[in-house]
Design a protein around this motif. Structure first.
Motif: not given
Length: 194
Positions: A144-156, A162-172
């Protein structure tokens, strides 16, 4: 693209622009200022494994190229398989050497492409962490030639922040070409380098 392709709704695939990877170091400055995330020094290239001597030779060439770098800190480049059967070539650098890490990722992608294995390339990622220990990857979708953020939550449990991923999308948004289709923000659970 011909008239028949237009009538049938086919589109030309986006050509990967590997030079977009070189935007990651400047984007990391913005990411640190906006969300407190800094590079981990780890990154990886994911590809579908192919059987055959040509592919094995390409893999050996790529690994030899990256392992020849005498300025590397930490373990050498390593090949790993994930739970889904995909291969990951993982590069380790010092956290302050994001530019060198991006050069490694670019070299792997380029070498695979030159040797005719571009269709097997899936994505590349660079890992980040904040002071609270949260993990984040900036994932480059090769096809696709594009980037996206992936933010896994800690734990099993396999859950995302998702909120962090959208925050990063807006910032970048002004730094990187962000994938607009959120359905293509695939989770890369257990990805090496994250």
């Amino acid at each position: 693209m011909g008239l028949l392709d237009i009538l049938l709704g086919r589109t030309k695939p986006v050509v990967a622009d590997l030079d977009r990877l070189f935007a990651l170091p400047s984007a990391s400055v913005t990411l640190e200022a906006a969300a407190g995330f800094t590079p981990t020094g780890q990154g990886a290239v994911c590809f579908a494994t192919v059987e055959g001597t040509a592919f094995e030779q390409t893999h050996r060439e790529v690994q030899a190229l990256l392992d020849a770098d005498t300025g590397r800190d930490g373990p050498p480049v390593e090949l790993r398989q994930d739970d889904y059967g995909y291969s990951w070539l993982v590069s380790h650098r010092a956290p302050d050497q994001l530019h060198a890490l991006v050069t490694d990722l670019h070299a792997v992608n380029s070498q695979m492409e030159v040797n005719g294995f571009g269709p097997q390339l899936l994505c590349s990622l660079a890992g980040f962490r904040d002071r609270a220990g949260r993990r984040l990857a900036l994932v480059y979708l090769y096809k696709r030639g594009t980037f996206y953020p992936f933010a896994p939550l800690p734990g099993e449990a396999r859950r995302r922040d998702n909120a962090l991923e959208l925050q990063v999308r807006a910032a970048l948004a002004d730094e990187l070409r962000i994938e607009q289709d959120l359905g293509r923000w695939f989770p890369v659970w257990g990805a090496p380098g994250l």
